[in-house]
Each structure stands twice: as structure tokens, then as C-alpha cells.
Design an enzyme around this catalytic site. Structure first.
Site, PDB file in Angstrom:
ATOM      1  N   HIS A 287      39.635  45.011  38.483  1.00  0.00           N
ATOM      2  CA  HIS A 287      39.235  45.032  39.366  1.00  0.00           C
ATOM      3  C   HIS A 287      37.806  45.760  39.319  1.00  0.00           C
ATOM      4  O   HIS A 287      37.212  45.594  38.381  1.00  0.00           O
ATOM      5  CB  HIS A 287      40.132  45.914  40.529  1.00  0.00           C
ATOM      6  N   CYS A 303      43.780  49.899  34.316  1.00  0.00           N
ATOM      7  CA  CYS A 303      43.312  48.727  34.861  1.00  0.00           C
ATOM      8  C   CYS A 303      42.179  48.380  33.975  1.00  0.00           C
ATOM      9  O   CYS A 303      41.146  49.378  33.652  1.00  0.00           O
ATOM     10  CB  CYS A 303      43.518  48.896  36.453  1.00  0.00           C
TER      11      CYS A 303
END
Length: 328
Positions: A287, A303
């Protein structure tokens, strides 16, 4: 002004950039003429130089992202060079040499800096006067918007806000019709990719076509020892633009004090940035980030974080089922 971040790993990067941004040194005057006309002889092994600034913009155009363009030969720049060199069958040591500079300048004959007129859309907002540091406080906002036109323009042109100011001394960036100097960073639209490799040691995300050709490479922040990035091979499960982030208490982030779930609204200053590429490893994905200058220097909660513009470019190339391999 963009808020300070509580990510200790980013502090050495900020300290290293402080001197070069305070004094251009070898770079001389930062004008379209000096940067567009820079040669390999203008390169410097450290600090700000017109040749490095030119090389960064050319790398960005070619899809070998140096992260936020800052004119300084840092880790992200060297990583981008190494990927470009590998594709050109050059010595991939990640150092800017004469052969690499020549190969980069051969990729485009367009100027690397150009004039841009600030539009009403750039200044209209709505902007957030301040973005809170704590996630629980972010949850009270309706949108995690840009904090002002300067931040919006910096992301639009893939540039560190401090470099944007150096290129445009005295400009406030909030008046439509004002002409400013910006990088020409338009990238060619890439085809779909078949495989993504997350190289944890290099802190870089690589995108490959079906024939194995390297299409793009992006600097990345990955997890820490406390919150590691997963290992193994997965696939893309979904792509969500302007994602709303839901905090689950089982994430157990140290900085979050509440034991309740909550949502953080969408926006470029969201913890997820402007796009979320979810994978089949539950709760993990690739992301964007609200602080592109820290990509590759800070740690994530597991992440993979890219600059917002790199995350958007990657999202346009993947689809459900695209392979995502984590390389230890």
C-alpha cells in the site's frame, strides 16, 4: 506542515539530508538550465548534485523508482540504479558511473525539469490543517486529506517537498496561475504484470511481465523484527483505491491504547495512502504511505509500503491472482 513521524529508523535519513538541503554545495544554482544540462562530470558521491537530480528523474520515468526525488545519492537511488543497470546489462553495483549516466540520458531526450502552472484544483482542497499523530485521533477525521498545496504538488511530481522549495525559492504554492519548476515524471503506461517479488534485503518491490522481463522496481518499507513481513508466495486478492483502514485490536500495535476496533478514513495521509493491494496472506498487503520521504528508511507493521505514486502505478498493473513472492 507535514506532521513529524514517530518512526525512529527514519531519523538518520532526515539527519543525512539536512546538510545537503541547507546548502546545495556542488550542485550550484538549481535551475532548469543547470539540471537539464547536467553531465556526469557534475555528479558527486554525496550531497546534492544536479547530475543525481537528473538521473533520479530519468530513473523515475523509466519505472525504476528512486522514491521521493531529492537530488541526493541515498539508498533508494542506489537501489534504483542497480535495477536499471541490471536491465541494461551494466555493472549493477548501484553507483552512478559514466556508462550508466549515458544509458539513462539515452532513455529520453525530453528535459527533466519543466514549468508547471498551479491550477485551481491544486489549491482548492479541502485540506487538513493538521494530521494527528495517533491512530485513534486520526479516526475522528472525515478524510485524511493533504495538508496543503505544497504537499499535493510534491506527490504529484514525485518530489521531496524540500527539493520542491529549493527549485522554487520564495514560492508559496497556494496561488492558481503561479508558474513553478517541477520534474517531468510522466511514465509510460505499463502492461499487466504476472509476478511481484518483494525483496526484503534490498527493500524493493520488483514487477515482472509474463516473459520474466523486469517491468518496474520500487523502494519499499517492510516489517520490523517485532512486526515482520510475511515469507512465502501468495496472490493478489483485491485492489482498493482510496481505502478505509480498519484497525483490529488483535494487531496489537504498541502505539494504540484502545482495545476497540475503529476505522481510519481514506485520503493520501491515511496509514494506507491512496491504494491497498491486498494479498492472500490475511491482513497483509502492499500500500501507499503518508510520508513518502521515509520509504525504504522506516519500518512498517508488516505490510509493504511504497510511495503513493508507486503504489498507484503498481496497482494499475496487477489483477486478482497476480503472484506475490516474498524473498528473504
Amino acid at each position: 506542515m507535514r506532521r513529524l513521524r514517530l518512526v525512529s529508523l527514519a531519523l538518520p535519513l532526515a539527519a543525512a539530508l539536512a546538510a545537503p538541503f541547507a546548502s546545495p554545495g556542488r550542485a550550484g544554482p538549481l535551475t532548469p538550465e543547470t539540471v537539464n544540462g547536467a553531465t556526469f562530470a557534475d555528479a558527486a558521491p554525496s550531497g546534492l548534485s544536479t547530475a543525481v537530480l537528473k538521473a533520479q528523474i530519468l530513473l523515475d520515468r523509466a519505472g525504476f523508482s528512486p522514491g521521493a526525488i531529492d537530488g541526493v545519492p541515498g539508498r533508494n537511488f542506489r537501489g534504483a540504479l542497480a535495477m536499471f543497470q541490471r536491465g541494461q546489462e551494466l555493472d549493477d553495483q548501484g553507483e552512478l558511473d559514466a556508462a550508466t549516466f549515458a544509458a539513462l540520458t539515452a532513455t529520453s531526450d525530453e528535459p527533466v525539469l519543466t514549468a508547471y502552472e498551479i491550477t485551481r484544483a491544486d489549491t482548492a482542497g479541502p485540506f487538513a490543517p493538521e494530521i494527528p499523530e495517533q491512530l485513534e485521533d486520526m479516526a475522528r477525521l472525515k478524510r485524511l486529506a493533504y495538508t496543503g498545496p505544497r504537499e499535493l504538488l510534491a506527490e504529484k511530481f514525485h518530489i521531496d517537498p524540500r527539493m520542491l522549495v529549493l527549485l522554487n525559492p520564495g514560492v508559496l504554492f497556494d496561488q492558481p496561475g503561479t508558474r513553478i519548476v517541477v520534474p517531468r515524471v510522466a511514465r509510460q503506461t505499463a502492461a499487466r504484470v504476472a509476478r511481484i517479488a518483494v525483496d526484503k534485503q534490498a527493500r524493493r518491490v520488483l514487477a515482472f511481465a509474463a516473459d520474466g522481463h523486469l517491468v518496474a522496481a520500487y523502494p519499499a518499507s517492510i516489517g520490523s523484527d517485532d512486526k515482520p513481513t510475511p515469507s512465502g508466495t501468495y496472490t493478489v486478492r483485491q485492489v482498493a483505491r482510496a481505502p478505509v483502514w480498519r484497525y483490529n485490536p488483535r494487531f496489537a500495535f504498541k502505539e494504540v491504547k484502545t482495545a476497540r476496533a475503529f476505522n481510519v478514513a481514506a485520503g493520501p495521509n491515511s496509514p494506507l495512502g491512496t491504494v491497498w493491494i491486498g494479498i492472500t496472506a490475511p491482513s497483509y498487503g502492499i500500500h501507499g504511505t503518508p510520508v513518502p520521504e521515509e520509504v525504504g528508511a522506516s519500518a512498517s507493521h508488516g505490510c509493504v509500503r511504497l510511495t503513493n505514486w508507486d503504489a498507484m502505478a503498481l496497482a494499475a498493473m496487477v489483477q486478482k491472482g497476480t503472484t506475490v513472492e516474498f524473498v528473504d
